[in-house]
Design a protein around this motif. Structure first.
Motif, short mmCIF file in Angstrom:
data_model
loop_
_atom_site.label_atom_id
_atom_site.label_comp_id
_atom_site.label_asym_id
_atom_site.label_seq_id
_atom_site.Cartn_x
_atom_site.Cartn_y
_atom_site.Cartn_z
N GLY A 54 19.67 -6.62 -36.60
CA GLY A 54 18.65 -7.62 -36.91
C GLY A 54 17.91 -8.10 -35.68
N LEU A 55 18.64 -8.32 -34.59
CA LEU A 55 17.99 -8.76 -33.36
C LEU A 55 17.05 -7.69 -32.82
CD1 LEU A 55 17.80 -10.98 -31.21
CD2 LEU A 55 19.71 -9.88 -30.00
N ALA A 56 17.47 -6.42 -32.89
CA ALA A 56 16.62 -5.33 -32.41
C ALA A 56 15.34 -5.22 -33.25
CB ALA A 56 17.39 -4.01 -32.45
N VAL A 57 15.48 -5.33 -34.57
CA VAL A 57 14.29 -5.27 -35.43
C VAL A 57 13.40 -6.49 -35.19
CG1 VAL A 57 13.50 -5.32 -37.83
CG2 VAL A 57 15.42 -3.86 -37.18
N GLY A 58 14.01 -7.67 -34.99
CA GLY A 58 13.22 -8.85 -34.67
C GLY A 58 12.42 -8.68 -33.39
N ALA A 59 13.03 -8.06 -32.39
CA ALA A 59 12.32 -7.81 -31.12
C ALA A 59 11.18 -6.82 -31.34
CB ALA A 59 13.31 -7.28 -30.08
N ILE A 60 11.42 -5.80 -32.16
CA ILE A 60 10.37 -4.82 -32.46
C ILE A 60 9.16 -5.52 -33.10
CG2 ILE A 60 9.78 -2.92 -34.03
CD1 ILE A 60 12.58 -1.77 -33.48
N ILE A 61 9.44 -6.41 -34.05
CA ILE A 61 8.35 -7.12 -34.73
C ILE A 61 7.61 -8.04 -33.74
CG2 ILE A 61 7.79 -8.78 -36.55
CD1 ILE A 61 10.31 -7.79 -38.03
N PHE A 62 8.37 -8.75 -32.89
CA PHE A 62 7.77 -9.70 -31.95
C PHE A 62 6.86 -9.01 -30.94
CE2 PHE A 62 7.88 -11.93 -27.86
CZ PHE A 62 7.40 -13.17 -28.23
N PHE A 63 7.31 -7.88 -30.41
CA PHE A 63 6.55 -7.23 -29.34
C PHE A 63 5.47 -6.29 -29.86
CE2 PHE A 63 10.46 -8.35 -26.98
CZ PHE A 63 9.87 -9.07 -25.96
N ASN A 64 5.28 -6.21 -31.17
CA ASN A 64 4.21 -5.41 -31.74
C ASN A 64 3.17 -6.32 -32.35
OD1 ASN A 64 4.14 -2.28 -32.14
ND2 ASN A 64 6.32 -2.82 -32.08
N ASP A 65 1.92 -6.09 -32.03
CA ASP A 65 0.84 -6.87 -32.62
C ASP A 65 0.48 -6.36 -34.02
OD1 ASP A 65 0.62 -8.49 -30.40
OD2 ASP A 65 -0.78 -7.11 -29.40
N ASP A 66 0.99 -5.17 -34.37
CA ASP A 66 0.66 -4.54 -35.64
C ASP A 66 1.76 -4.80 -36.67
OD1 ASP A 66 -0.63 -2.94 -37.55
OD2 ASP A 66 -1.35 -1.56 -36.00
#
Length: 468
Positions: free
Chosen positions: A313-325
């Motif tokens: 969950g933390l990894a996916v949250g980071a993916i979402i945060f660092f992507n503008d898309d």
């Protein structure tokens, strides 16, 4: 022990209600039969009604479930857009918590509700016994249906990159399983596998509005029996599910009408290239999921399972945060963007990798959720990036569609299902042979990476004893 105790406390009243519900249902259907006899209808007509009514009734219920499920996913995605727009830092806490909530639901109440749901249906249909005894009720019961719905929506609210199509198939089969249990002994006998097969087909038809896709999926994935043994029941379920969805939502195509130009030898060569590249990429997605799940099965125990889910969950949250898309959810917006030139943001390798690994982490965490929609989305990104790299005409979307078919085939190893799904989603019948070619090429290319089927390997896991 505690998980089992919790399930018992929570579901004991529901189990009593369930038993009474089944008994009441049988009495109601017997009363309906008595009413038909009192009206002096022909015995042959009554027998026909008893044979097709379970399929039609199940199909209508499946359609209602599919529409409700789609709306829940839409509302969850609107919520994610709000969070991403106004407070994207919340994903560092929201995503792990919602992943954990979705996983706890599965772990505590219905272990068979995790993942896609298609492997569970394959096991329920297969009459052969594995090393581990598994009951159909554990794979497709009412408890599984409710847990599947709750876990997948909870995970999506956290931004999980999951689809609703696999879960819809399992929940639809669960509805048909319940209907089969309701049938009185006085009614004509209907084999349970036949009901489950029809339920799975109706689920896919309702989820994507693709009746032919539902039929082909059954033939390619769920059964090796000849179509003649179940064609009538299958058609009842698929047709009435599709008609009910169209009545509720109106006629629609999942992906609209993208422009395609399917002529010339060079077009065929590009289709082969795009589908082969995407098929290989899809095969690696499948291979990584199987590798992570096998490692987790062998090595992760006790509280380690909780930490694993939180880490995903933390990894996916980071993916979402660092992507503008749009690096969350099924990703239908991305498919529409590249199929209809809605280039609000260009395709990037970063977004492709984010969605590729985000979907793997979401599935591997153990929450409920499918791979169909996310695979089509990743395939559209592969196709768009290849078109930009090769400087191909942007108005011809045949190559993007070929990559979508290729990637889904690489994951599922179901080339004809993938081809027919995309065909029905877009109504591009002029490209039907190109779509089928894309599926076949991707299937061959995927076997170069891994000869195993994702669903087949996951189904085997349900029949194997837990490692000591």
């Amino acid at each position: 022990m505690r998980a089992g105790f919790g399930r018992e406390i929570f579901f004991r009243p529901l189990t009593s209600m369930w038993t009474r519900f089944i008994q009441a249902g049988k009495r109601l259907l017997d009363a309906f039969t008595g009413w038909l006899h009192k009206r002096e209808y022909d015995a042959g007509l009554i027998s026909s009604v008893q044979r097709w009514l379970p399929y039609v009734g199940g199909a209508v219920l499946v359609a209602g479930l599919a529409v409700l499920y789609e709306k829940l996913f839409e509302w969850a995605e609107h919520f994610l857009i709000l969070v991403k727009t106004h407070a994207d830092w919340l994903f560092f806490g929201l995503t792990p918590v919602m992943f954990l909530l979705g996983w706890v639901m599965v772990r505590r109440y219905a272990p068979a509700a995790g993942g896609s749901g298609i492997p569970q249906l394959m096991v329920a249909i297969d009459a052969r016994k594995g090393q581990k005894r598994v009951s159909t009720g554990d794979l497709l019961g009412g408890r599984v249906l409710l847990t599947k719905l709750g876990s997948s929506v909870a995970a999506l609210l956290g931004g999980a990159l999951i689809g609703r199509e696999g879960p819809t198939i399992q929940m639809s089969a669960a509805i048909f399983y319940v209907i089969h249990k309701l049938l009185p002994a006085s009614w004509p006998r209907i084999e349970r596998p036949r009901m489950l097969i029809a339920g799975g087909a109706a689920g896919l038809a309702a989820a994507f509005n693709t009746p032919l896709g539902g039929i082909v999926f059954v033939i390619e994935e769920l059964t090796r029996a000849h179509l003649n043994t179940f064609k009538s029941s299958l058609l009842y379920a698929v047709i009435f599910a599709g008609m009910t969805v169209q009545w509720l939502l109106g006629p629609y195509l999942y992906l609209g009408y993208p422009k395609v130009a399917a002529d010339g030898l060079d077009t065929l060569l590009w289709v082969v290239l795009f589908s082969a590249v995407a098929g290989i990429a899809g095969a690696y997605k499948s291979k990584l999921i199987l590798a992570i799940l096998a490692w987790k099965r062998r090595r992760v125990r006790g509280w380690g399972q909780v930490w694993f889910v939180l880490a995903c969950g933390l990894a996916v949250g980071a993916i979402i945060f660092f992507n503008d898309d749009v690096a969350y959810g099924p990703g239908k917006e991305i498919m529409n963007r590249y199929l209809f030139n809605q280039h609000r943001a260009p395709a990037t390798l970063s977004l492709l990798l984010s969605r590729f690994f985000g979907a793997i982490l979401s599935y591997s965490s153990g929450v409920a959720g499918g791979v169909f929609a996310t695979s089509l989305t990743t395939g559209s990104l592969v196709g768009e990036l290849l078109m930009n790299l090769l400087d191909l005409p942007a108005e011809n979307k045949l190559f993007i569609l070929s990559a979508m078919i290729g990637f889904l085939t690489g994951v599922t190893r179901s080339p004809f299902t993938s081809s027919i799904l995309v065909l029905e989603m877009t109504d591009r019948h002029s490209a039907i042979f190109h779509f089928m070619l894309a599926g076949l090429v991707a299937s061959v290319a995927a076997r170069l990476v891994d000869r195993r089927s994702l669903y087949g390997e996951l189904a085997k896991a349900y029949l194997q004893p837990e490692p000591a």
